[in-house]
Design a protein around this motif. Structure first.
Motif, PDB file in Angstrom:
ATOM      1  N   LEU A  40       0.845  -1.202   0.000  1.00  0.00           N
ATOM      2  CA  LEU A  40       0.000   0.000   0.000  1.00  0.00           C
ATOM      3  C   LEU A  40       0.877   1.248   0.000  1.00  0.00           C
ATOM      4  CD1 LEU A  40      -2.710   1.517   0.269  1.00  0.00           C
ATOM      5  CD2 LEU A  40      -2.439   1.357   2.736  1.00  0.00           C
ATOM      6  N   VAL A  41       1.921   1.233   0.825  1.00  0.00           N
ATOM      7  CA  VAL A  41       2.831   2.374   0.900  1.00  0.00           C
ATOM      8  C   VAL A  41       3.483   2.626  -0.455  1.00  0.00           C
ATOM      9  CG1 VAL A  41       4.966   3.249   1.928  1.00  0.00           C
ATOM     10  CG2 VAL A  41       3.293   2.030   3.351  1.00  0.00           C
ATOM     11  N   LYS A  42       4.004   1.568  -1.037  1.00  0.00           N
ATOM     12  CA  LYS A  42       4.685   1.686  -2.330  1.00  0.00           C
ATOM     13  C   LYS A  42       3.721   2.170  -3.408  1.00  0.00           C
ATOM     14  CE  LYS A  42       7.861  -0.862  -5.332  1.00  0.00           C
ATOM     15  NZ  LYS A  42       8.538  -2.164  -5.581  1.00  0.00           N
ATOM     16  N   GLY A  43       2.503   1.633  -3.389  1.00  0.00           N
ATOM     17  CA  GLY A  43       1.501   2.021  -4.384  1.00  0.00           C
ATOM     18  C   GLY A  43       1.079   3.469  -4.236  1.00  0.00           C
ATOM     19  N   LEU A  44       0.954   3.936  -3.002  1.00  0.00           N
ATOM     20  CA  LEU A  44       0.547   5.314  -2.734  1.00  0.00           C
ATOM     21  C   LEU A  44       1.643   6.307  -3.127  1.00  0.00           C
ATOM     22  CD1 LEU A  44      -1.192   6.578   0.498  1.00  0.00           C
ATOM     23  CD2 LEU A  44       0.744   7.826  -0.446  1.00  0.00           C
ATOM     24  N   MET A  45       2.873   5.959  -2.843  1.00  0.00           N
ATOM     25  CA  MET A  45       3.988   6.869  -3.101  1.00  0.00           C
ATOM     26  C   MET A  45       4.219   7.129  -4.593  1.00  0.00           C
ATOM     27  SD  MET A  45       5.137   7.959  -0.195  1.00  0.00           S
ATOM     28  CE  MET A  45       6.750   8.636  -0.614  1.00  0.00           C
ATOM     29  N   ALA A  46       3.790   6.198  -5.445  1.00  0.00           N
ATOM     30  CA  ALA A  46       4.014   6.375  -6.876  1.00  0.00           C
ATOM     31  C   ALA A  46       3.297   7.617  -7.427  1.00  0.00           C
ATOM     32  CB  ALA A  46       3.590   5.119  -7.637  1.00  0.00           C
ATOM     33  N   PRO A  47       1.971   7.766  -7.199  1.00  0.00           N
ATOM     34  CA  PRO A  47       1.287   8.958  -7.705  1.00  0.00           C
ATOM     35  C   PRO A  47       1.358  10.152  -6.741  1.00  0.00           C
ATOM     36  CG  PRO A  47      -0.322   7.464  -6.779  1.00  0.00           C
ATOM     37  CD  PRO A  47       1.008   6.770  -6.686  1.00  0.00           C
ATOM     38  N   MET A  48       1.750   9.911  -5.468  1.00  0.00           N
ATOM     39  CA  MET A  48       1.791  10.991  -4.473  1.00  0.00           C
ATOM     40  C   MET A  48       3.149  10.997  -3.770  1.00  0.00           C
ATOM     41  SD  MET A  48      -2.016  10.142  -3.028  1.00  0.00           S
ATOM     42  CE  MET A  48      -2.007  11.268  -1.619  1.00  0.00           C
ATOM     43  N   PRO A  49       4.226  11.212  -4.519  1.00  0.00           N
ATOM     44  CA  PRO A  49       5.577  11.084  -3.969  1.00  0.00           C
ATOM     45  C   PRO A  49       5.934  12.115  -2.896  1.00  0.00           C
ATOM     46  CG  PRO A  49       5.661  12.046  -6.153  1.00  0.00           C
ATOM     47  CD  PRO A  49       4.251  11.591  -5.952  1.00  0.00           C
ATOM     48  N   TRP A  50       5.120  13.163  -2.767  1.00  0.00           N
ATOM     49  CA  TRP A  50       5.373  14.172  -1.738  1.00  0.00           C
ATOM     50  C   TRP A  50       4.931  13.707  -0.348  1.00  0.00           C
ATOM     51  CZ3 TRP A  50       1.864  14.661  -5.768  1.00  0.00           C
ATOM     52  CH2 TRP A  50       0.524  14.462  -5.421  1.00  0.00           C
ATOM     53  N   SER A  51       4.219  12.600  -0.305  1.00  0.00           N
ATOM     54  CA  SER A  51       3.641  12.122   0.952  1.00  0.00           C
ATOM     55  C   SER A  51       4.699  11.682   1.964  1.00  0.00           C
ATOM     56  CB  SER A  51       2.694  10.946   0.688  1.00  0.00           C
ATOM     57  OG  SER A  51       1.650  11.337  -0.178  1.00  0.00           O
ATOM     58  N   LYS A  52       4.462  12.044   3.215  1.00  0.00           N
ATOM     59  CA  LYS A  52       5.278  11.561   4.330  1.00  0.00           C
ATOM     60  C   LYS A  52       4.404  10.594   5.124  1.00  0.00           C
ATOM     61  CE  LYS A  52       8.542  15.383   4.958  1.00  0.00           C
ATOM     62  NZ  LYS A  52       8.304  16.014   3.643  1.00  0.00           N
ATOM     63  N   LEU A  53       4.859   9.357   5.237  1.00  0.00           N
ATOM     64  CA  LEU A  53       4.061   8.316   5.877  1.00  0.00           C
ATOM     65  C   LEU A  53       4.809   7.660   7.031  1.00  0.00           C
ATOM     66  CD1 LEU A  53       2.802   6.557   2.609  1.00  0.00           C
ATOM     67  CD2 LEU A  53       1.601   8.337   3.918  1.00  0.00           C
ATOM     68  N   MET A  54       4.076   7.436   8.121  1.00  0.00           N
ATOM     69  CA  MET A  54       4.592   6.649   9.235  1.00  0.00           C
ATOM     70  C   MET A  54       3.721   5.400   9.325  1.00  0.00           C
ATOM     71  SD  MET A  54       5.051   7.545  13.313  1.00  0.00           S
ATOM     72  CE  MET A  54       3.339   7.847  13.735  1.00  0.00           C
ATOM     73  N   VAL A  55       4.339   4.252   9.397  1.00  0.00           N
ATOM     74  CA  VAL A  55       3.562   3.021   9.513  1.00  0.00           C
ATOM     75  C   VAL A  55       3.641   2.507  10.948  1.00  0.00           C
ATOM     76  CG1 VAL A  55       5.482   1.528   8.815  1.00  0.00           C
ATOM     77  CG2 VAL A  55       3.136   0.736   8.551  1.00  0.00           C
ATOM     78  N   THR A  56       2.477   2.105  11.485  1.00  0.00           N
ATOM     79  CA  THR A  56       2.408   1.560  12.842  1.00  0.00           C
ATOM     80  C   THR A  56       1.503   0.331  12.836  1.00  0.00           C
ATOM     81  OG1 THR A  56       2.625   3.790  13.747  1.00  0.00           O
ATOM     82  CG2 THR A  56       1.889   2.092  15.250  1.00  0.00           C
ATOM     83  N   GLY A  57       1.879  -0.658  13.639  1.00  0.00           N
ATOM     84  CA  GLY A  57       1.101  -1.896  13.685  1.00  0.00           C
ATOM     85  C   GLY A  57       1.806  -2.967  12.884  1.00  0.00           C
TER      86      GLY A  57
END
Length: 222
Positions: free
Chosen positions: A149-166
């Protein structure tokens, strides 16, 4: 009032790549854990709002960290409503994290320039949160949604800063998978703080585990 502003807090999270997530009803235990993490290289710590009088414990720990861990940004997690966010900001929270996205919390945090990291489970939720000023969004629960999901999201929205928890664990394979997928940082709870280690008061083990995890993150980024 927050000891560090939004830019400084995000800088600490990004530089280290890891935010420990912890709660304990005993303020003395919480202080020991915060100091152990600090000694291990951690510079942003999330204390979760999960027990009765958790805010009173947080207040004690913030005062302790200000003296003993001067570069630690103390934040609060498990926040779902604006009143709770306001309470913790008044007690010195440098950032606010939630399991879900509540735009009303964004307003409270933005007014004081405190970072709000809401839990998001889809690309649309991340986009909606970003529109309200959330610079860092939390992908939660990570073990359900996965690194794809992270990889897929970053492709069209590369400006995104994401923290993953869980589902994040302090081993090289797990941490590398998240870093390579493109996360800004990871949030880590139970696997960083085994109950037997806490019960035994083995604070050095926690420091060592933090240092080890941070090393894996740095290696994956390189």
């Amino acid at each position: 009032m927050a000891k560090f502003d939004k830019i400084a807090v995000l800088g600490k999270m990004g530089a280290t790549g890891m935010v420990p997530v912890f709660y304990h009803k005993d303020a003395e235990v919480a202080k020991k854990v915060v100091k152990a993490c600090y000694d291990g290289g951690v510079r942003a710590f999330e204390f979760t709002n999960r027990g009765d009088f958790a805010h009173e414990v947080f207040a004690e720990v913030v005062k302790f960290a200000a003296k003993e861990c001067p570069e630690m940004a103390m934040g609060v997690g498990s926040v779902v409503d604006p009143a709770t966010a306001a309470l913790y900001i008044q007690l010195g929270a440098c950032f606010v994290v939630g399991p879900l996205f509540n735009p009303e919390v964004s307003k409270i945090c933005n007014r004081r320039l405190v970072p709000y990291t809401p839990g998001c489970g889809s690309v649309s939720e991340v986009g909606a949160a970003q529109e309200t000023g959330c610079d860092l969004c939390k992908i939660f629960p990570g073990d359900v949604l996965g690194a794809k999901l992270v990889k897929g999201l970053m492709a069209p929205m590369p400006w995104s800063k994401l923290m993953v928890t869980g589902g994040v664990s302090p081993d090289e394979e797990n941490l590398t998978s998240w870093i390579k997928a493109g996360v800004f940082c990871v949030g880590m709870g139970s696997k960083l703080f085994p109950k037997d280690v806490i019960a035994a008061g083995d604070w050095k083990a926690i420091s060592d585990k933090c240092a080890e995890a941070l090393g894996y993150i740095a290696k994956a980024r390189a």
